[in-house]
Motif scaffolding. Structure first.
Motif, PDB file in Angstrom:
ATOM      1  N   VAL A 287       0.828  -1.222   0.000  1.00 30.61           N
ATOM      2  CA  VAL A 287       0.000   0.000   0.000  1.00 30.61           C
ATOM      3  C   VAL A 287       0.853   1.260   0.000  1.00 30.61           C
ATOM      4  N   PRO A 291      -0.410   2.997  -3.699  1.00 26.04           N
ATOM      5  CA  PRO A 291      -1.512   3.515  -2.864  1.00 26.04           C
ATOM      6  C   PRO A 291      -2.796   3.743  -3.675  1.00 26.04           C
ATOM      7  N   TRP A 296      -5.767  -1.473  -1.449  1.00 24.42           N
ATOM      8  CA  TRP A 296      -6.353  -1.549  -0.106  1.00 24.42           C
ATOM      9  C   TRP A 296      -7.445  -2.616  -0.055  1.00 24.42           C
TER      10      TRP A 296
END
Length: 567
Positions: A287, A291, A296
């Protein structure tokens, strides 16, 4: 005689000029059933006289019927597959080879058929060379088909494994291996490596690499091949969430206990905790490197899967819960938590009796996705479940934020909650607001609910007034009128005058599209004490003028049954 009579009748049908597929299917099915019956009867009485003459003639006839049918309706793949299944059932290998050959010549554009034929050659005929030949032909037609490459890759590994087992058995028997000419390259899966490299140049996407890797892991001699696929995966798709997801989950398989003989329960729990922590460490790195919402999502999905696994260790269960809640919180703080996962987060918080945190999360979700009806609905359900005092305020805020289209679930939830919580006046006010706040199509459902609620809480006189006022604003549903008709019929002093009014209103809206409504009206005139049977003729005449298309014929047939007393 019965068999001859039936077979003759079926034979006549397939000799017509205008042939029908159903006739061939029925004939084939009859012959197959006859074969099964003969087989069972022979098994029961232990009688095998003239077995070849009787069964073979029927088998020959079935194959002939299939050949005629597939020749006439070449495009029907199901017909071809039925012939294939029949050949497999009765072990007609020579015939099946012909069927596959003809079918693939006509349907070369269907990869699944090529795979089926190659699988049969490999597993039933034990001919890896024929299977390889079929795959190579298929790839000329479908050079970028991932499934074909995957199955070809699997076939070559199966062939290598088979040869390795043969060689091992010959070595154990101390036989001379020189005459068998085993190739070390094939034994080590080099053919599969060539297929993978060729496919990797043509097929893009991490899914294919992962699929091939999962196939390679099924064979214990492919360590070098697995390493090459993994390196290629990390080089080409290092920024793909699925790559990171695989790398993280891989940690679960590594570092297993050396011996399970003398391990205690606590040692097993400790080992599993360490593995899961290694997985989470990889996800944390992921992550940071990628990102995105998808990354996630992979991380949270893994944590939820581990949390939902059964375990007798409360310590492990608690660690999994804390880890999952922590990941949800970090994704939320990064503003990268997908909308769909908020619901799972809230469920987890409510199950853990963290009601205050659940309220905060639900509020934060509606701030981030302020135009999402599903998110508002989720927040309201949380507040209702917690019996919060802010439910009404939240409903008001929700209907302001969300556009009128698609808000029916919100208004339905509001009135259902109000019925059990608020006064009748407040509930009625919400119902009346909903009629104007929703779209015309959605207001139809609210009208039905409003009518039903009024009858349950206000009685007959009240519901009549509400029905009259609602009739001033279109659109309506047929159930809306039928509900009012049913209410009238439930009264002790049911008046035909009112029933006529409701039927006439309904027919003005749905008379051209619903023949049953006219029939119900006629039946009411015939059966009601205050009914006028002499009106049935005029109702019938009106129905014939108003109904559209095939509904006229449907109405006439049902009306005839009604006259004869069969309806």
């Amino acid at each position: 005689r019965a068999v001859l009579r039936k077979a003759s009748a079926l034979e006549y049908k397939i000799q017509r000029r205008a042939l029908r597929k159903e006739d061939f299917i029925n004939y084939i099915q009859y012959e197959i059933n006859l074969l099964e019956l003969i087989k069972k009867r022979r098994a029961r009485i232990g009688y095998s006289f003239k077995k070849d003459e009787i069964e073979n003639s029927i088998l020959h006839r079935v194959h002939s019927l299939f050949n005629r049918a597939t020749g006439k309706w070449k495009e029907d793949v199901q017909l071809w597959l039925s012939h294939v299944a029949f050949c497999k059932q009765w072990n007609a290998k020579h015939q099946l080879s012909k069927v596959f050959s003809t079918m693939l010549a006509i349907h070369p554009n269907k990869p699944a058929l090529w795979i089926m034929a190659a699988k049969w050659e490999m597993e039933t005929q034990l001919s890896s060379e024929s299977a390889r030949h079929l795959f190579l032909r298929a790839l000329r037609f479908h050079p970028e088909c991932p499934k074909l490459y995957q199955e070809y890759f699997r076939m070559e590994l199966m062939h290598a494994e088979k040869q390795r087992k043969e060689k091992k058995e010959f070595e154990q028997a101390k036989m001379d291996l020189a005459e068998f000419n085993y190739s070390e390259e094939i034994l080590n899966g080099e053919m599969a490596r060539i297929i993978y490299r060729d496919a990797a140049e043509k097929i893009k996407g991490v899914e294919f690499h992962l699929a091939v890797l999962s196939i390679a892991k099924l064979f214990d001699f492919t360590q070098d091949l697995q390493k090459e696929i993994l390196e290629s995966l990390q080089t080409k798709y290092g920024d793909d969430p699925l790559t990171w997801d695989y790398m993280a989950r891989r940690e679960l398989e590594l570092g297993s206990l050396q011996s399970t003989e003398h391990t205690t329960k606590q040692m097993k729990v400790s080992e599993m905790t360490q593995r899961e922590e290694r997985c989470c460490a990889v996800f944390e790195e992921a992550v940071r490197a990628v990102p995105t919402e998808d990354m996630w999502k992979c991380c949270i999905t893994f944590c939820l899967e581990r949390y939902n696994r059964k375990t007798n260790s409360e310590e492990l269960k608690q660690k999994r819960l804390e880890r999952t809640l922590n990941v949800f919180n970090k994704a939320h703080e990064s503003s990268l938590l997908p909308e769909a996962l908020y619901k799972q987060w809230l469920q987890l918080l409510l199950e853990s009796n963290l009601s205050e945190k659940a309220t905060e999360v639900a509020e934060a979700a509606t701030k981030r996705f302020s135009l999402s009806m599903e998110t508002w609905q989720m927040r309201l359900q949380v507040l209702i479940q917690l019996k919060s005092d802010d439910v009404t305020q939240c409903f008001e805020e929700a209907v302001k934020q969300v556009k009128s289209k698609g808000t029916l679930p919100l208004w339905t939830l509001w009135v259902e909650w109000s019925e059990g919580t608020n006064s009748r006046e407040d509930t009625e006010a919400i119902y009346q607001r909903s009629l104007y706040a929703t779209t015309p199509a959605e207001s139809v459902t609210m009208k039905e609910k409003y009518l039903d609620w009024t009858y349950r809480n206000g009685g007959y006189k009240k519901v009549k007034r509400v029905f009259t006022s609602l009739c001033e604003n279109r659109p309506f549903s047929l159930d809306f009128f039928r509900k009012m008709i049913q209410i009238e019929k439930e009264q002790e002093s049911c008046k035909m005058l009112y029933l006529r009014e409701y039927y006439e209103r309904a027919l003005r809206e749905f008379g051209s599209t619903d023949s049953d409504l006219w029939l119900d009206y006629i039946k009411e005139e015939l059966s009601h004490p205050q009914g006028k049977p002499e009106n049935c003729g005029s109702i019938h005449w009106r129905a014939m003028k108003v109904l559209q298309g095939d509904l006229v014929e449907d109405f006439v047939s049902k009306y005839t049954l009604l006259q004869t007393g069969h309806l």
